[in-house]
Design a protein around this motif. Structure first.
Motif, mmCIF file in Angstrom:
data_model
loop_
_atom_site.group_PDB
_atom_site.id
_atom_site.type_symbol
_atom_site.label_atom_id
_atom_site.label_comp_id
_atom_site.label_asym_id
_atom_site.label_seq_id
_atom_site.Cartn_x
_atom_site.Cartn_y
_atom_site.Cartn_z
ATOM 1 N N GLU A 158 0.785 -1.190 0.109
ATOM 2 C CA GLU A 158 -0.111 0.118 0.147
ATOM 3 C C GLU A 158 0.819 1.214 0.027
ATOM 4 O O GLU A 158 0.498 2.461 -0.531
ATOM 5 C CB GLU A 158 -0.951 0.153 1.344
ATOM 6 N N LEU A 159 1.982 1.387 0.559
ATOM 7 C CA LEU A 159 2.905 2.392 0.716
ATOM 8 C C LEU A 159 3.580 2.661 -0.578
ATOM 9 O O LEU A 159 3.479 3.707 -1.031
ATOM 10 C CB LEU A 159 3.820 2.155 1.894
ATOM 11 N N ILE A 160 4.153 1.485 -1.206
ATOM 12 C CA ILE A 160 4.417 1.585 -2.602
ATOM 13 C C ILE A 160 3.491 2.226 -3.687
ATOM 14 O O ILE A 160 3.763 3.311 -4.336
ATOM 15 C CB ILE A 160 5.171 0.350 -2.912
ATOM 16 N N ALA A 161 2.219 1.674 -3.483
ATOM 17 C CA ALA A 161 1.466 1.915 -4.534
ATOM 18 C C ALA A 161 0.930 3.549 -4.262
ATOM 19 O O ALA A 161 0.708 4.360 -5.044
ATOM 20 C CB ALA A 161 0.115 1.108 -4.436
ATOM 21 N N ALA A 162 0.693 3.886 -2.842
ATOM 22 C CA ALA A 162 0.501 5.289 -2.613
ATOM 23 C C ALA A 162 1.528 6.222 -2.888
ATOM 24 O O ALA A 162 1.543 7.374 -3.752
ATOM 25 C CB ALA A 162 0.069 5.383 -1.161
ATOM 26 N N ALA A 187 1.496 6.316 -6.713
ATOM 27 C CA ALA A 187 0.335 7.478 -7.030
ATOM 28 C C ALA A 187 0.590 8.774 -6.985
ATOM 29 O O ALA A 187 -0.007 9.776 -7.757
ATOM 30 C CB ALA A 187 -1.040 7.083 -6.406
ATOM 31 N N ALA A 188 1.439 9.108 -5.859
ATOM 32 C CA ALA A 188 1.574 10.604 -5.404
ATOM 33 C C ALA A 188 2.544 11.150 -6.499
ATOM 34 O O ALA A 188 2.520 12.129 -6.958
ATOM 35 C CB ALA A 188 2.101 10.380 -3.970
ATOM 36 N N ASP A 189 3.641 10.068 -6.924
ATOM 37 C CA ASP A 189 4.414 10.691 -7.955
ATOM 38 C C ASP A 189 3.781 10.999 -9.142
ATOM 39 O O ASP A 189 4.242 12.138 -9.892
ATOM 40 C CB ASP A 189 5.697 9.730 -7.946
ATOM 41 N N ALA A 194 -0.733 11.574 1.975
ATOM 42 C CA ALA A 194 -1.393 11.386 3.501
ATOM 43 C C ALA A 194 -1.197 9.671 3.680
ATOM 44 O O ALA A 194 -1.047 9.367 4.791
ATOM 45 C CB ALA A 194 -2.770 11.916 3.711
ATOM 46 N N LYS A 195 -1.708 9.005 2.585
ATOM 47 C CA LYS A 195 -1.669 7.797 2.865
ATOM 48 C C LYS A 195 -0.360 7.323 3.065
ATOM 49 O O LYS A 195 0.084 6.173 3.729
ATOM 50 C CB LYS A 195 -2.322 6.872 1.254
ATOM 51 N N VAL A 196 0.674 7.750 2.235
ATOM 52 C CA VAL A 196 2.040 7.071 2.480
ATOM 53 C C VAL A 196 2.539 7.498 3.896
ATOM 54 O O VAL A 196 3.097 6.647 4.587
ATOM 55 C CB VAL A 196 3.199 8.205 1.483
#
Length: 211
Positions: A41-45, A48-50, A205-207
């Motif tokens: 989830e951290l990697i995906a978030a 997505a943020a990038d 925020a998710k990260v």
């Protein structure tokens, strides 16, 4: 009996330890799964943020291009407005010249014959010879020709200026429509940029939450 009890206790202890070890192993596996899921989830978030950050930068670049186009269009409109004013000024100048030329030539005719409304008969009676009559007639014809020629020239120039004025007004209308279109594009891109930045903040925020 004592040995049996001891044996039962030993078996019970090993069974309990085995069950306990299995429970701990299951708990550890579950914990590792949660950690892996959190990491994913951290990697995906972060990804997505990038991506949203790149989209935002791209939109900002596009908005910069639109702003440059708007500035260029506004400069073109300003030049067109200036050309319209100059053209209208030239038309007024030609109208004034036409009026002045008519006045000057009419005054010349009046001065030549002393009275503005003398008839041809009066001119003949007031002349001393046929030659004088002919000269005056030619002079009058020459002045009339000058008037007609001057009127034709100035009228033609005025007509050309009015045509150019219509072209300039059409150009201004096109430029104004282009500016409105660019302003609409800018508004759409600004709106999209705002939503992109909001999405970027949400992923960030998710990260932070996943760390």
């Amino acid at each position: 009996k004592t040995r049996l009890i001891i044996l039962i206790l030993i078996v019970t202890f090993f069974v309990s330890q085995t069950l306990l070890n299995h429970a701990r192993a299951d708990e550890l596996n579950l914990l590792r799964q949660k950690q892996n899921q959190k990491q994913q989830e951290l990697i995906a978030a972060q990804k997505a943020a990038d991506e949203k950050m790149r989209e935002a930068q791209n939109l900002q670049d596009q908005i910069g291009v639109v702003n440059a186009s708007i500035a260029q269009t506004e400069a073109s409109i300003a030049m067109t407005n200036n050309a319209i004013r100059e053209n209208e000024k030239e038309i007024r100048t030609k109208e004034d010249e036409l009026t002045q030329q008519k006045t000057n030539l009419n005054e010349t005719i009046v001065n030549a014959y002393e009275l503005p409304n003398r008839s041809t008969t009066e001119i003949i009676v007031g002349s001393d010879s046929l030659s004088q009559i002919t000269d005056r007639a030619q002079y009058l014809e020459s002045l009339n020709y000058q008037i007609e020629t001057t009127i034709a020239k100035i009228s033609k120039i005025k007509e050309e200026l009015e045509g150019r004025g219509r072209e300039l007004n059409n150009l201004k209308s096109q430029q104004t429509a282009q500016k409105r279109g660019l302003a609409s594009q800018k508004q759409e891109k600004n709106s999209l940029l705002a939503s992109t930045l909001d999405a970027k903040k949400a992923y960030e925020a998710k990260v932070a939450e996943a760390k």
